[in-house]
Design a protein around this motif. Structure first.
Motif, PDB file in Angstrom:
ATOM      1  N   THR B  44       0.825  -1.209   0.000  1.00  0.00           N
ATOM      2  CA  THR B  44       0.000   0.000   0.000  1.00  0.00           C
ATOM      3  C   THR B  44       0.858   1.259   0.000  1.00  0.00           C
ATOM      4  O   THR B  44       0.365   2.334  -0.293  1.00  0.00           O
ATOM      5  CB  THR B  44      -0.912   0.051   1.241  1.00  0.00           C
ATOM      6  N   GLY B  45       2.127   1.128   0.337  1.00  0.00           N
ATOM      7  CA  GLY B  45       3.005   2.292   0.277  1.00  0.00           C
ATOM      8  C   GLY B  45       4.322   1.981   0.953  1.00  0.00           C
ATOM      9  O   GLY B  45       4.397   1.925   2.168  1.00  0.00           O
ATOM     10  N   LEU B  46       5.353   1.713   0.160  1.00  0.00           N
ATOM     11  CA  LEU B  46       6.680   1.474   0.700  1.00  0.00           C
ATOM     12  C   LEU B  46       7.656   2.145  -0.251  1.00  0.00           C
ATOM     13  O   LEU B  46       7.743   1.770  -1.421  1.00  0.00           O
ATOM     14  CB  LEU B  46       6.955  -0.034   0.796  1.00  0.00           C
ATOM     15  N   ALA B  47       8.358   3.141   0.260  1.00  0.00           N
ATOM     16  CA  ALA B  47       9.236   3.918  -0.594  1.00  0.00           C
ATOM     17  C   ALA B  47      10.215   3.013  -1.325  1.00  0.00           C
ATOM     18  O   ALA B  47      10.816   2.128  -0.723  1.00  0.00           O
ATOM     19  CB  ALA B  47       9.992   4.938   0.250  1.00  0.00           C
ATOM     20  N   PRO B  52       2.457   5.433  -4.516  1.00  0.00           N
ATOM     21  CA  PRO B  52       1.987   6.427  -5.475  1.00  0.00           C
ATOM     22  C   PRO B  52       2.730   7.751  -5.249  1.00  0.00           C
ATOM     23  O   PRO B  52       2.987   8.109  -4.104  1.00  0.00           O
ATOM     24  CB  PRO B  52       0.506   6.585  -5.147  1.00  0.00           C
ATOM     25  N   ASP B  53       3.074   8.439  -6.339  1.00  0.00           N
ATOM     26  CA  ASP B  53       3.749   9.731  -6.194  1.00  0.00           C
ATOM     27  C   ASP B  53       2.711  10.845  -6.035  1.00  0.00           C
ATOM     28  O   ASP B  53       1.519  10.568  -5.866  1.00  0.00           O
ATOM     29  CB  ASP B  53       4.689   9.983  -7.370  1.00  0.00           C
ATOM     30  N   SER B  54       3.164  12.094  -6.104  1.00  0.00           N
ATOM     31  CA  SER B  54       2.249  13.220  -5.867  1.00  0.00           C
ATOM     32  C   SER B  54       1.082  13.232  -6.845  1.00  0.00           C
ATOM     33  O   SER B  54       0.029  13.779  -6.563  1.00  0.00           O
ATOM     34  CB  SER B  54       3.004  14.540  -5.981  1.00  0.00           C
ATOM     35  N   GLN B  55       1.295  12.648  -8.027  1.00  0.00           N
ATOM     36  CA  GLN B  55       0.222  12.646  -9.027  1.00  0.00           C
ATOM     37  C   GLN B  55      -0.590  11.354  -8.984  1.00  0.00           C
ATOM     38  O   GLN B  55      -1.407  11.099  -9.859  1.00  0.00           O
ATOM     39  CB  GLN B  55       0.811  12.814 -10.424  1.00  0.00           C
ATOM     40  N   GLY B  56      -0.330  10.508  -7.974  1.00  0.00           N
ATOM     41  CA  GLY B  56      -1.092   9.274  -7.860  1.00  0.00           C
ATOM     42  C   GLY B  56      -0.628   8.180  -8.791  1.00  0.00           C
ATOM     43  O   GLY B  56      -1.344   7.199  -8.990  1.00  0.00           O
ATOM     44  N   TRP B  58       1.755   5.047  -9.634  1.00  0.00           N
ATOM     45  CA  TRP B  58       2.530   4.065  -8.874  1.00  0.00           C
ATOM     46  C   TRP B  58       3.960   4.009  -9.389  1.00  0.00           C
ATOM     47  O   TRP B  58       4.192   3.935 -10.593  1.00  0.00           O
ATOM     48  CB  TRP B  58       1.891   2.689  -8.974  1.00  0.00           C
ATOM     49  N   GLY B  84      -3.526  -2.200  -3.762  1.00  0.00           N
ATOM     50  CA  GLY B  84      -2.692  -2.033  -2.574  1.00  0.00           C
ATOM     51  C   GLY B  84      -3.079  -3.074  -1.545  1.00  0.00           C
ATOM     52  O   GLY B  84      -4.249  -3.222  -1.217  1.00  0.00           O
TER      53      GLY B  84
END
Lengths: 371, 339
Positions: B44-47, B52-56, B58, B84
């Motif tokens: 769901t979110g792991l650098a 997802p970046d600022s524009q959504g 992936w 995610g």
């Protein structure tokens, strides 16, 4: 307590103190004797210091924008100022999640439609079939805007929806569908028919006995295993159903409280008039019962609105989930306070509006009692 | 009542039939081709791996894995949809068919490979547990950590590995166990513990997130556990597994041969037979996988080779190639030949 306070208040200020009404009030309430004065001064100091701390963090020392995601300026602050650059950079992500960037006008419009729907729902002259028509039209256009695929709008699959529209959707459908479910369950629980009563009691107690998180987990992790392979129900829909079932059980108990508060004479009078069960319930009992329970109902609604943020644990990016994800990128690590402040303001606006509106409705509906 | 029984029976049969047809659909690759996109289960979110970046949009190493498969199957790396997944959901999502590939920084272990009904097909990142300390501590190796307080998150293999390591080396330590990642990092930064332990990738991103203060922290060279992360598919779905596995192998082999998304067009006529095979000029590698013959060209052109993907995603979180360097350059990243 309140009597004593009232007597105190009505006493004229001791001594020959005179001045403006405010000074009088302050003398009576803030500085009546030496220890109250000390307490007042200490509290005033703390409030001012804290208030100034918050203000200087949020405004005076804050960084509002950065170039090219270079957050070094923010890190230099070492926490004495807010890094609102996170919000200026990521507010679209927080509000709309992974929805295609060029199409963000669509969820923006959807939020507008939701707000408009809430707005027209407060107009009492529309409280008839027209409101139903407006809602159907509104929800249809929301569906068209979000999914697209018609009228030249590109198709956007549900996995990409996110942010505030998801929160509003889960809360609106949750409340709208759980409410009738709750009424039915409450009526069923007070029914004379043993089977219906048993089912309703079992349902309410079972659902109230488990946390919403476990229901969401059931819906997202276990349900797919029971379905035949290849047949999948959308994750969002599963979460929505879990929220409706959960809220239904809580609303049922709130509404039952209202039903029990109606004097028995009302039931007997309706029976004496020869009204059928549904006419009696619909025209005599429910209108009175629901009016009584407006405060706890709204309490439950507000709770549910915030509970929708739990869907983050099953990987749906609602408003809070998107805010959390927005600080994942290395450049923005460690600025989650700013993200949380931003979304809490949004949550507050909605919850406060709900609570204010309910107070208004309560006053309007209780006029008959007051006269 | 009779009616009810009949309805129930019909429903049961219908459900059974539905299950039957679903099973008859056999290979995921046909299903994927029919629906026109790859459904990819990611974190769901792991650098660095998937976020997802600022524009959504992936981005990440795992995300590139899925984009590569889409490029191989459809010739279009954008034909991916992302789901995610949290750690609890990930295996069910794959088992139930909600996703086609699970590319969610998942460690390949025997237990997961056998009893969970999934097959790991490649290792796209060799991770391992390590330690981070403050420079001021003057420690150069984990072996010097005797008696240290160590910040660790509970409930994962991380905590067990930590205890194993210290016991094996006859050293003492005091664990400071904190559930939430943000808080455990804060505890370490505040000096509540001498060292912070988690996977190397996690240490690196935590370190780089400190900005100018990053140089005050040192990631010790000792790696105390093996965490090979890789994509997984459903067990027994060999055709699909082949496609995912060889998509990854092409990305590694391309790096080895010096093919990048930028230069592949100019290398199309390179006489090197290995390159000729890799870009699909000779042989029928694509056909043998049931794909178009330019499948590998599409992967390299649209996603790039493994090194490019690493540079793009993992470097920014502050992690050098290390063991994930090619075998020919001192790492262990090694792909079987594409021939």
């Amino acid at each position: 307590m309140s009597d004593a306070a009232a007597t105190l208040k009505s006493l004229p200020p001791s001594g020959g103190f005179s001045g403006s009404p405010f000074a009088l009030w302050a003398k009576a309430n803030l500085f009546p004797n030496w220890w109250s004065t000390v307490v007042t001064l200490v509290l005033a100091y703390l409030i001012l210091k804290f208030g100034f701390g918050v203000l200087s963090w949020a405004f005076f020392n804050a960084v509002w924008t950065v170039e090219n995601q270079d957050t070094e300026v923010c890190r230099q602050l070492k926490g004495v100022g807010a890094c609102w650059a996170l919000i200026t950079e990521k507010y679209r992500f927080i509000l709309f999640g992974t929805y295609p960037f060029q199409q963000h006008w669509r969820p923006t419009l959807v939020i507008g439609i939701f707000l408009a729907l809430y707005g027209v729902s407060t107009v009492r002259s529309l409280w008839n079939y027209r409101l139903g028509v407006i809602w159907v039209a509104g929800l249809l256009s929301i569906g068209v805007l979000m999914w697209g695929g018609v009228f030249g709008l590109s198709y956007v699959e549900q996995e990409r929806w996110g942010g505030l529209p998801i929160t509003l959707m889960l809360a609106t459908f949750g409340i709208a569908l759980a409410f009738p479910l709750g009424i039915l369950l409450a009526l069923g629980r007070r029914s004379d028919m043993p089977a219906i009563k048993a089912i309703c009691v079992a349902y309410i107690e079972l659902i109230r006995g488990v946390p919403l998180i476990s229901l969401l987990f059931m819906a997202s992790v276990m349900l797919p295993l029971f379905l035949p392979e290849g047949l999948t129900i959308d994750k969002l829909l599963r979460a929505q159903v879990a929220i409706i079932l959960f809220a239904g059980a809580y609303l049922a108990e709130v509404i039952r409280g209202g039903l029990q508060a109606i004097p028995k004479g009302q039931y007997e009078a309706a029976d004496a008039l020869g009204l059928s069960y549904w006419k009696k319930t619909g025209f005599i009992i429910l209108p009175q019962a629901l009016k009584i329970v407006i405060p706890p109902l709204v309490n439950t609604f507000i709770g549910m609105f915030k509970d929708t943020s739990l869907v983050v644990i099953i990987g749906i990016y609602d408003l809070l989930g998107a805010a959390k994800i927005s600080t994942i990128e290395p450049a923005w690590r460690g600025f989650s306070v700013e993200a949380y402040v931003f979304v809490s303001i949004i949550y507050f606006v909605f919850c406060f509006a709900m609570s204010k509106y309910s107070q208004k409705v309560e006053v309007e509906l209780s006029r008959s009692h007051k006269r | 009542m009779k009616h009810l029984g009949r309805i129930a029976a019909t429903a049961a049969i219908a459900l059974g039939a539905l299950a039957g047809t679903a099973q008859a659909q056999q290979s995921t690759v046909d299903a994927v081709k029919a629906k026109g996109f790859v459904q990819c289960g990611v974190n769901t979110g792991l650098a660095g791996f998937s976020a997802p970046d600022s524009q959504g949009v992936w981005k990440g190493l795992d995300v590139d894995m899925c984009r590569g498969v889409a490029a191989a199957v459809f010739g279009d790396a954008s034909k991916v949809r992302y789901t995610g997944l949290t750690a609890q959901q990930r295996f069910t999502a794959l088992q139930s068919g909600e996703v086609d590939i699970l590319a969610r920084n998942t460690t390949w272990t025997l237990q997961r490979d056998t009893s969970l009904g999934l097959d790991f097909v490649a290792v796209n990142f060799y991770d391992g547990q390590g330690f981070m300390v403050k420079n001021s501590l003057n420690v150069k190796s984990a072996k010097e950590l005797n008696g240290a307080t160590v910040c660790v998150q509970p409930g994962t293999t991380t905590e067990l590995n930590l205890a194993d390591y210290f016991r094996a080396n006859r050293m003492q330590f005091k664990p400071v166990v904190i559930e939430k990642m943000e808080e455990v990092v804060a505890a370490y930064l505040a000096g509540r513990c001498d060292a912070y332990t988690t996977d190397m990738s996690g240490l690196a991103s935590t370190r780089s997130a400190q900005g100018a203060n990053a140089s005050q922290h040192l990631i010790l060279p000792d790696v105390i556990s093996k965490e090979p992360l890789g994509p997984a598919v459903r067990h027994g779905d060999n055709k699909w597994a082949d496609i995912v596995r060889w998509t990854f192998n092409v990305m590694v082999e391309a790096e080895e041969m010096g093919l990048t998304s930028a230069n592949i067009d100019s290398k199309m006529n390179d006489p090197n037979p290995g390159i000729q095979r890799l870009v699909g000029k000779t042989g029928d590698m694509g056909k043998q996988l049931g794909l178009e013959n330019n499948w590998s060209y599409n992967i390299i052109k649209q996603v790039g080779n493994y090194g490019e993907s690493y540079e793009r995603n993992i470097k920014p979180i502050g992690l050098e190639r290390g063991v994930n360097e090619l075998w020919s350059k001192g790492g262990i990243m090694y792909a079987p030949p594409v021939r």
